[in-house]
Design a protein around this motif. Sequence first.
Motif, short mmCIF file in Angstrom:
data_model
loop_
_atom_site.label_atom_id
_atom_site.label_comp_id
_atom_site.label_asym_id
_atom_site.label_seq_id
_atom_site.Cartn_x
_atom_site.Cartn_y
_atom_site.Cartn_z
N GLU A 184 36.98 33.06 43.93
CA GLU A 184 36.24 32.54 42.77
C GLU A 184 36.98 31.39 42.10
O GLU A 184 36.56 30.90 41.05
N GLY A 316 29.01 38.83 43.73
CA GLY A 316 28.43 39.26 42.46
C GLY A 316 26.96 38.94 42.38
O GLY A 316 26.24 39.51 41.54
N HIS A 383 32.73 36.65 36.56
CA HIS A 383 32.73 35.87 37.80
C HIS A 383 32.82 34.39 37.43
O HIS A 383 32.05 33.90 36.60
N VAL A 386 30.49 30.52 40.09
CA VAL A 386 29.36 31.00 40.89
C VAL A 386 28.30 29.91 41.02
O VAL A 386 28.29 28.93 40.27
#
Length: 429
Positions: A184, A316, A383, A386
């Motif tokens: 990430e 996620g 997260h 993304v």
Amino acid sequence: MKTPLVLVLLILLSATATLPSEALNVRGHLLKSKTFLSPPIFLRPGSVSNKWYYDIAFPRGHLALKSFNAEVVDEHGVPVPLHETYLHHWVVEPYYTVKDTAADESHKHSKIILNRNSGVCKTTLGQYYGLGSETRHTATWVPDPYGIDIGNPEAPPEGYEEKWLLNVHAIDTRGVTDKLGCTECKCDLYNVTVDEYGRRIAKDYTGGLFCCYDETQCKMKGGFADGEARKVFLRYTVMWLDWSDAVLPVKIYIFDVTDRALLEGKSEPACKVEYQVEECSSENRAKNSCVHVQATKQVLPRGGDIVFGVAHQHSGGIGASLHGEDGRLLCESMATYGDSQEAGNEAGYIVGMSTCYPKPGTVRVRDGEVLTVVSNYSSERQHTGVMGLFYILVAEHEQQQLPAAAGKPGLCFSFPVSWCLPSWLSSNM
């Protein structure tokens, strides 16, 4: 007469060989296939490669592109699992360069004209194809009788020719302290304060592409920092037909859920490509409602029939959807997660996204229609970096003369990478 399964398997094995092949007869036209390797990618434990490769090996001529599938393999051709080398993304797109330019010179900006998709975010997302960790189990087949028009000799400016570029963003997570954090691109794990161009990264930017650029290094556990470099490749298989009047061209549109321009009354798209999902509040956690929903509206420049759709999300991600101006569902693409360790089924990673293949003529959008993009992520934890992209292929209305055999793919296979037979063939098996 039913086609024997053994015969079909032999055809498929031939079609996915590393040498040029002519495979399935698509309504009188030979479906061709070839598998290529990218230039070698060298990765040490915890390292990042995010390089652009110009003038890559690619089919030449005036063609109808039917699919593009890819995966990371080692130097022996063995698929590499995501928990060792995470495929953040790959993108491929054509460009024009001065004829007879040497391969190592074809990327010079004075000699290159990007040939991007039809919008909506083509200044930042110009690719024809692009996926990430989900690439092994996400269909890219363009249904019959459609094809992506490439290699038209009349398309380049005078004195130019078409070539193809490839960008591969891979992150080696062997021996890192936090595999998910490294994938990430959390800035504290990469210990960077400036981006790849030397610009200072904002303090409120906690993770994303600005922090995991080419040759950065993610935080390692003790004893792994000096690990040996590994050579990997992106192995990609292209399927195509020679262009003919039997093929109906489709336009590529990519929507980005981060673009707020229309909602904010601005005239130009502002696609940021990535965003952040904050951890679920205690109130929502108590209600078992830890889902982060991001939505936006974008204008489709030219209408027609949607013949294919798929989303791109990161770990996620739950799924994404595309809706018409009246709220009708145009396409929904849901994430599939792995539950093991082998390549293609890695636990905790998105290993596939479902695709839409509407029955021809049933999902229509008009010129200038305002579409809504919705991207859903789990917010059980934070997260960073993304994405919520949505790809569609649109056949413009004036080009619609649909043969009866058009439709979605049928039987699917996964050697050397995932792809599907057209339905007209699989239905005869």
